[in-house]
Scaffold this motif. Structure first.
Motif, PDB file in Angstrom:
ATOM      1  N   PHE A 216       0.856  -1.177   0.000  1.00 58.75           N
ATOM      2  CA  PHE A 216       0.000   0.000   0.000  1.00 58.75           C
ATOM      3  C   PHE A 216       0.892   1.227   0.000  1.00 58.75           C
ATOM      4  N   LYS A 217       0.360   2.353  -0.425  1.00 62.51           N
ATOM      5  CA  LYS A 217       1.166   3.564  -0.586  1.00 62.51           C
ATOM      6  C   LYS A 217       1.131   4.414   0.687  1.00 62.51           C
ATOM      7  N   TYR A 218       2.309   4.840   1.131  1.00 61.41           N
ATOM      8  CA  TYR A 218       2.429   5.825   2.187  1.00 61.41           C
ATOM      9  C   TYR A 218       3.408   6.886   1.707  1.00 61.41           C
ATOM     10  N   LEU A 219       2.954   8.120   1.608  1.00 56.81           N
ATOM     11  CA  LEU A 219       3.760   9.212   1.054  1.00 56.81           C
ATOM     12  C   LEU A 219       4.316   8.835  -0.310  1.00 56.81           C
ATOM     13  N   ARG A 220       3.470   8.166  -1.104  1.00 53.82           N
ATOM     14  CA  ARG A 220       3.757   7.799  -2.496  1.00 53.82           C
ATOM     15  C   ARG A 220       4.850   6.737  -2.630  1.00 53.82           C
ATOM     16  N   VAL A 221       5.129   6.032  -1.526  1.00 52.23           N
ATOM     17  CA  VAL A 221       6.127   4.964  -1.553  1.00 52.23           C
ATOM     18  C   VAL A 221       5.434   3.651  -1.193  1.00 52.23           C
ATOM     19  N   PRO A 222       5.667   2.560  -1.930  1.00 55.02           N
ATOM     20  CA  PRO A 222       5.022   1.283  -1.609  1.00 55.02           C
ATOM     21  C   PRO A 222       5.561   0.693  -0.309  1.00 55.02           C
ATOM     22  N   MET A 223       4.648   0.362   0.603  1.00 59.78           N
ATOM     23  CA  MET A 223       4.995  -0.294   1.855  1.00 59.78           C
ATOM     24  C   MET A 223       4.820  -1.798   1.679  1.00 59.78           C
ATOM     25  N   VAL A 224       5.838  -2.575   2.036  1.00 60.98           N
ATOM     26  CA  VAL A 224       5.794  -4.023   1.854  1.00 60.98           C
ATOM     27  C   VAL A 224       6.232  -4.718   3.130  1.00 60.98           C
ATOM     28  N   SER A 225       5.745  -5.931   3.316  1.00 61.68           N
ATOM     29  CA  SER A 225       6.188  -6.782   4.409  1.00 61.68           C
ATOM     30  C   SER A 225       7.163  -7.796   3.831  1.00 61.68           C
ATOM     31  N   GLY A 226       8.413  -7.740   4.262  1.00 64.40           N
ATOM     32  CA  GLY A 226       9.418  -8.620   3.689  1.00 64.40           C
ATOM     33  C   GLY A 226      10.235  -7.880   2.650  1.00 64.40           C
ATOM     34  N   ARG A 227      10.646  -8.600   1.621  1.00 65.55           N
ATOM     35  CA  ARG A 227      11.524  -8.019   0.604  1.00 65.55           C
ATOM     36  C   ARG A 227      10.737  -7.412  -0.553  1.00 65.55           C
ATOM     37  N   LEU A 228      11.330  -6.403  -1.142  1.00 63.62           N
ATOM     38  CA  LEU A 228      10.791  -5.847  -2.380  1.00 63.62           C
ATOM     39  C   LEU A 228      11.056  -6.820  -3.526  1.00 63.62           C
ATOM     40  N   ASN A 229      10.176  -6.788  -4.511  1.00 61.52           N
ATOM     41  CA  ASN A 229      10.457  -7.515  -5.748  1.00 61.52           C
ATOM     42  C   ASN A 229      10.193  -6.599  -6.930  1.00 61.52           C
ATOM     43  N   SER A 230      10.551  -7.049  -8.101  1.00 62.91           N
ATOM     44  CA  SER A 230      10.477  -6.195  -9.285  1.00 62.91           C
ATOM     45  C   SER A 230       9.057  -5.724  -9.577  1.00 62.91           C
ATOM     46  N   ASN A 231       8.046  -6.478  -9.152  1.00 61.71           N
ATOM     47  CA  ASN A 231       6.651  -6.083  -9.419  1.00 61.71           C
ATOM     48  C   ASN A 231       6.287  -4.777  -8.714  1.00 61.71           C
ATOM     49  N   HIS A 232       6.952  -4.480  -7.597  1.00 68.51           N
ATOM     50  CA  HIS A 232       6.651  -3.263  -6.857  1.00 68.51           C
ATOM     51  C   HIS A 232       7.091  -2.003  -7.608  1.00 68.51           C
ATOM     52  N   PHE A 233       7.889  -2.180  -8.656  1.00 71.27           N
ATOM     53  CA  PHE A 233       8.360  -1.045  -9.442  1.00 71.27           C
ATOM     54  C   PHE A 233       7.615  -0.912 -10.775  1.00 71.27           C
ATOM     55  N   ASP A 234       6.548  -1.691 -10.958  1.00 73.10           N
ATOM     56  CA  ASP A 234       5.805  -1.650 -12.219  1.00 73.10           C
ATOM     57  C   ASP A 234       5.238  -0.260 -12.499  1.00 73.10           C
ATOM     58  N   GLU A 235       4.707   0.389 -11.469  1.00 72.16           N
ATOM     59  CA  GLU A 235       4.122   1.726 -11.658  1.00 72.16           C
ATOM     60  C   GLU A 235       5.193   2.721 -12.086  1.00 72.16           C
ATOM     61  N   LEU A 236       6.365   2.640 -11.449  1.00 72.27           N
ATOM     62  CA  LEU A 236       7.469   3.526 -11.805  1.00 72.27           C
ATOM     63  C   LEU A 236       7.912   3.296 -13.247  1.00 72.27           C
ATOM     64  N   VAL A 237       8.049   2.034 -13.634  1.00 68.91           N
ATOM     65  CA  VAL A 237       8.438   1.710 -15.002  1.00 68.91           C
ATOM     66  C   VAL A 237       7.382   2.202 -15.986  1.00 68.91           C
ATOM     67  N   GLY A 238       6.096   2.081 -15.600  1.00 70.99           N
ATOM     68  CA  GLY A 238       5.015   2.555 -16.461  1.00 70.99           C
ATOM     69  C   GLY A 238       5.070   4.056 -16.682  1.00 70.99           C
ATOM     70  N   LYS A 239       5.396   4.808 -15.627  1.00 69.11           N
ATOM     71  CA  LYS A 239       5.515   6.267 -15.765  1.00 69.11           C
ATOM     72  C   LYS A 239       6.633   6.641 -16.728  1.00 69.11           C
ATOM     73  N   ILE A 240       7.761   5.948 -16.597  1.00 68.04           N
ATOM     74  CA  ILE A 240       8.886   6.230 -17.487  1.00 68.04           C
ATOM     75  C   ILE A 240       8.528   5.867 -18.925  1.00 68.04           C
ATOM     76  N   GLY A 241       7.870   4.716 -19.093  1.00 67.95           N
ATOM     77  CA  GLY A 241       7.459   4.294 -20.429  1.00 67.95           C
ATOM     78  C   GLY A 241       6.493   5.265 -21.073  1.00 67.95           C
ATOM     79  N   ALA A 242       5.576   5.826 -20.263  1.00 71.78           N
ATOM     80  CA  ALA A 242       4.611   6.789 -20.795  1.00 71.78           C
ATOM     81  C   ALA A 242       5.305   8.061 -21.277  1.00 71.78           C
ATOM     82  N   ARG A 243       6.333   8.504 -20.538  1.00 77.75           N
ATOM     83  CA  ARG A 243       7.077   9.691 -20.962  1.00 77.75           C
ATOM     84  C   ARG A 243       7.804   9.419 -22.280  1.00 77.75           C
ATOM     85  N   ILE A 244       8.457   8.267 -22.366  1.00 76.88           N
ATOM     86  CA  ILE A 244       9.205   7.935 -23.580  1.00 76.88           C
ATOM     87  C   ILE A 244       8.269   7.810 -24.771  1.00 76.88           C
ATOM     88  N   GLY A 245       7.097   7.222 -24.526  1.00 76.86           N
ATOM     89  CA  GLY A 245       6.124   7.068 -25.600  1.00 76.86           C
ATOM     90  C   GLY A 245       5.688   8.391 -26.185  1.00 76.86           C
TER      91      GLY A 245
END
Length: 286
Positions: A216-245
């Motif tokens: 869940f988001k707190y101050l626009r940062v994903p909060m996770v229990s345990g380790r981060l994985n690449s799926n948690h960065f999907d939104e960030l990658v999507g934003k970058i992809g939208a700019r490049i597009g």
């Protein structure tokens, strides 16, 4: 220099307390004032200095102990409030500001912050009196009951019925005082794995919150229990992809594209990567 002069009794210039308020749209096609997020640009002398990154780090550390064995279990409550200044009772606001002799600028974001600080009082009193049981942490760790930063509210508590009833009463009291409403349908409780499905339903009925999950988001940062994985960065990658597009359709030279990459794309992940706990970042899994 201005700080030294202030403590010597010299009056400070009015410009030190001035702010430039900018409304940032949160969604496309805005039709009402609550669809904008106010951002205040002010001098360091006047700024309320509490680090967003420290808040994020502290919240993430607390979440790692969500499943710690404890009678009643631990819960994390993410409270979503109506983000509109015109919902706040002005008589209440004036009463709050009188003791601190604060500037009563009706559009100042600091008024919103000060008003939400009043929520801390019934919560702290509930914890001190034992009506709200504290979140279970390792021995010697400081007690953290809640984190407030502007309109982002997270409460850490024991998952007993008594605790959640007292928290609900504190939120209701705050709503009555201030006129600032908690949106129950968008607020959520994240439960410890030790809390049974039956008790979860009972606690959700008490609070009328929904059951939340990670991340869940707190101050626009994903909060996770345990380790981060690449799926948690999907939104960030999507934003970058939208700019490049968007840039692909423009007739830009290679030099212009390089400048955009350096000054636009490189700035997008700064907030997220700066806020992530170092241990979580090192433990990222694919």
């Amino acid at each position: 220099m201005a700080v030294h002069e202030f403590f010597r009794g010299i009056s400070i210039l009015q410009e030190f307390t001035s702010s430039l308020l900018v409304l940032i749209p949160k969604v496309d096609n805005q039709k009402s004032s609550d669809k904008f997020r106010p951002i205040s640009m002010c001098s360091v002398f006047y700024k309320i200095c509490r680090s967003i990154f420290e808040n994020v780090s502290l919240a993430q550390e607390m979440i790692q102990y969500l499943n710690k064995p404890a009678r009643g279990g631990n819960v994390v409550m993410k409270v979503d409030t109506v983000k509109a200044y015109n919902n706040i009772e002005w008589n209440f606001m004036i009463h709050v500001l009188e003791p601190v002799a604060c500037d009563r600028d009706p559009i100042s974001p600091y008024l919103f912050i000060i008003v939400e600080e009043i929520l801390s009082r019934p919560l702290k009193k509930g914890f001190q009196e034992g009506r709200i049981v504290t979140f279970s942490l390792p021995k010697g760790a400081p007690t953290i009951s809640h984190l407030l930063y502007a309109d982002d509210i997270v409460i850490f508590a024991n998952g007993s019925k008594t605790s959640l009833k007292a928290i609900s009463e504190s939120l209701a009291l705050y709503e009555t005082w201030s006129g600032q409403k908690a949106r129950k349908e968008k607020s959520a409780i994240i439960f410890s794995n030790l809390i049974s499905p039956i008790r979860r339903r009972q606690l959700l009925q008490i609070t009328r919150f929904s059951e939340g999950s990670f991340p869940f988001k707190y101050l626009r940062v994903p909060m996770v229990s345990g380790r981060l994985n690449s799926n948690h960065f999907d939104e960030l990658v999507g934003k970058i992809g939208a700019r490049i597009g968007g840039w692909k359709s423009q007739l830009l030279s290679s030099g212009a594209k390089l400048i955009l990459v350096k000054h636009v794309l490189s700035s997008i992940p700064i907030h997220l990567l700066t806020s992530i706990n170092e241990q979580l970042l090192l433990g990222i899994q694919g």
